[in-house]
Design a protein around this motif. Sequence first.
Motif, short mmCIF file in Angstrom:
data_model
loop_
_atom_site.label_atom_id
_atom_site.label_comp_id
_atom_site.label_asym_id
_atom_site.label_seq_id
_atom_site.Cartn_x
_atom_site.Cartn_y
_atom_site.Cartn_z
N ILE A 17 0.83 -1.20 0.00
CA ILE A 17 0.00 0.00 0.00
C ILE A 17 0.86 1.26 0.00
N LEU A 18 1.95 1.23 0.79
CA LEU A 18 2.78 2.41 0.95
C LEU A 18 3.55 2.74 -0.33
N ASP A 22 -0.68 4.03 -8.02
CA ASP A 22 -2.10 4.26 -8.32
C ASP A 22 -2.89 3.13 -7.66
N VAL A 23 -3.27 3.32 -6.42
CA VAL A 23 -3.86 2.25 -5.64
C VAL A 23 -5.25 2.64 -5.17
N LYS A 24 -6.15 1.67 -5.22
CA LYS A 24 -7.50 1.84 -4.68
C LYS A 24 -7.69 0.81 -3.58
N ILE A 25 -8.10 1.28 -2.41
CA ILE A 25 -8.33 0.40 -1.27
C ILE A 25 -9.82 0.40 -0.96
N ASP A 64 -6.64 -2.73 -5.34
CA ASP A 64 -6.27 -2.77 -6.75
C ASP A 64 -5.16 -1.75 -6.98
N ASN A 65 -4.04 -2.19 -7.52
CA ASN A 65 -2.93 -1.30 -7.84
C ASN A 65 -2.72 -1.33 -9.35
N LEU A 66 -3.10 -0.25 -10.02
CA LEU A 66 -2.97 -0.15 -11.47
C LEU A 66 -1.59 0.41 -11.81
N LEU A 67 -0.77 -0.41 -12.46
CA LEU A 67 0.55 0.01 -12.89
C LEU A 67 0.47 0.81 -14.19
N SER A 68 -0.62 0.61 -14.94
CA SER A 68 -0.93 1.41 -16.12
C SER A 68 -2.45 1.47 -16.22
N GLU A 69 -2.98 1.99 -17.30
CA GLU A 69 -4.43 2.09 -17.45
C GLU A 69 -5.08 0.71 -17.58
N ALA A 111 -2.72 -11.11 -10.98
CA ALA A 111 -2.58 -10.12 -12.03
C ALA A 111 -3.96 -9.55 -12.33
N LEU A 112 -4.02 -8.23 -12.54
CA LEU A 112 -5.27 -7.52 -12.80
C LEU A 112 -5.24 -6.93 -14.20
N LEU A 113 -6.29 -7.21 -14.99
CA LEU A 113 -6.45 -6.63 -16.32
C LEU A 113 -7.71 -5.76 -16.32
N ARG A 114 -7.63 -4.60 -16.96
CA ARG A 114 -8.76 -3.66 -16.95
C ARG A 114 -8.87 -2.99 -18.32
N SER A 115 -10.10 -2.91 -18.84
CA SER A 115 -10.33 -2.33 -20.15
C SER A 115 -10.27 -0.81 -20.10
N ASN A 116 -10.27 -0.19 -21.27
CA ASN A 116 -10.50 1.24 -21.34
C ASN A 116 -11.96 1.53 -20.97
N GLU A 117 -12.27 2.78 -20.74
CA GLU A 117 -13.62 3.16 -20.32
C GLU A 117 -14.64 2.76 -21.37
N ILE A 118 -15.73 2.13 -20.91
CA ILE A 118 -16.82 1.69 -21.78
C ILE A 118 -18.08 2.44 -21.35
N GLY A 119 -18.66 3.18 -22.27
CA GLY A 119 -19.83 3.96 -21.88
C GLY A 119 -19.43 5.09 -20.96
N SER A 120 -20.18 5.28 -19.90
CA SER A 120 -19.92 6.35 -18.95
C SER A 120 -19.44 5.77 -17.63
N ASP A 121 -18.12 5.84 -17.40
CA ASP A 121 -17.49 5.45 -16.13
C ASP A 121 -17.55 3.95 -15.85
N PHE A 122 -17.74 3.11 -16.86
CA PHE A 122 -17.73 1.66 -16.67
C PHE A 122 -16.45 1.05 -17.25
#
Length: 223
Positions: A17-18, A22-25, A64-69, A111-122
């Motif tokens: 955490i420290l 780009d971390v979300k708790i 969740d710790n995003l190392l990139s988008e 490992a966490l994978l995340r898409s670009n924004e889909i619609g409004s804030d999804f």
Amino acid sequence: MQRLVIISFCLLFSHSILVAQDVKIGFKLNPLIGFASLTDDDGNSLDNRESSPKIGWVYGLVMDNLLSENYGFHTGITIVNKGWDETFSRDTLPTSEQSIRVTSLEIPFTALLRSNEIGSDFFIKGFFGLSMDINIGYRNSYTGSHPFEADPGSGELRGGGRVRDLALSFVVGPGIDWETSFGTLGLGITWHQGLTNINKKKNTGNDIIIRPRYLSFDVEYFF
């Protein structure tokens, strides 16, 4: 030994955490459906044992710790109340009907994978990896006959001495994130498959291989 392992993982989680950029708790609280794989040493099913699903719960902290988008890693510290129902038949004793619950402190490293924004804030996301499971509780409510001794009757067994302290599991799951002005709501499904045997044979007298599994219906809120 068990306390040392718990403290070590808590320190590792705090360090992550420290140093994260780009971390979300957040926290999670959701139901699960528990299962168990019961086999012999060769992986064959057992004729005298049958298991069925059981409802349980998951709650705790997630990160969740995003190392990139689009990628990063997911971890957390959760308390998991999982279990299964079991029928155990023996020739000379009444059938044992068992309701088994195992409580674990679980720490995923995925490992966490995340898409670009889909619609409004999804966003669509998914993760996969391993989980270290520290078994801290065991309860077996039985009727018919004792699960480990040649005695008819009913009762309840408690304590962690009948399951191994540590286990390893594979975890994978898809989900979505909805970012709002007051935080991020995460919804998803996680399959948690036990890879190691949790049966402590020297205390149970049973030579069976038990690998817990569960399907978790995730509800997460990130600050």
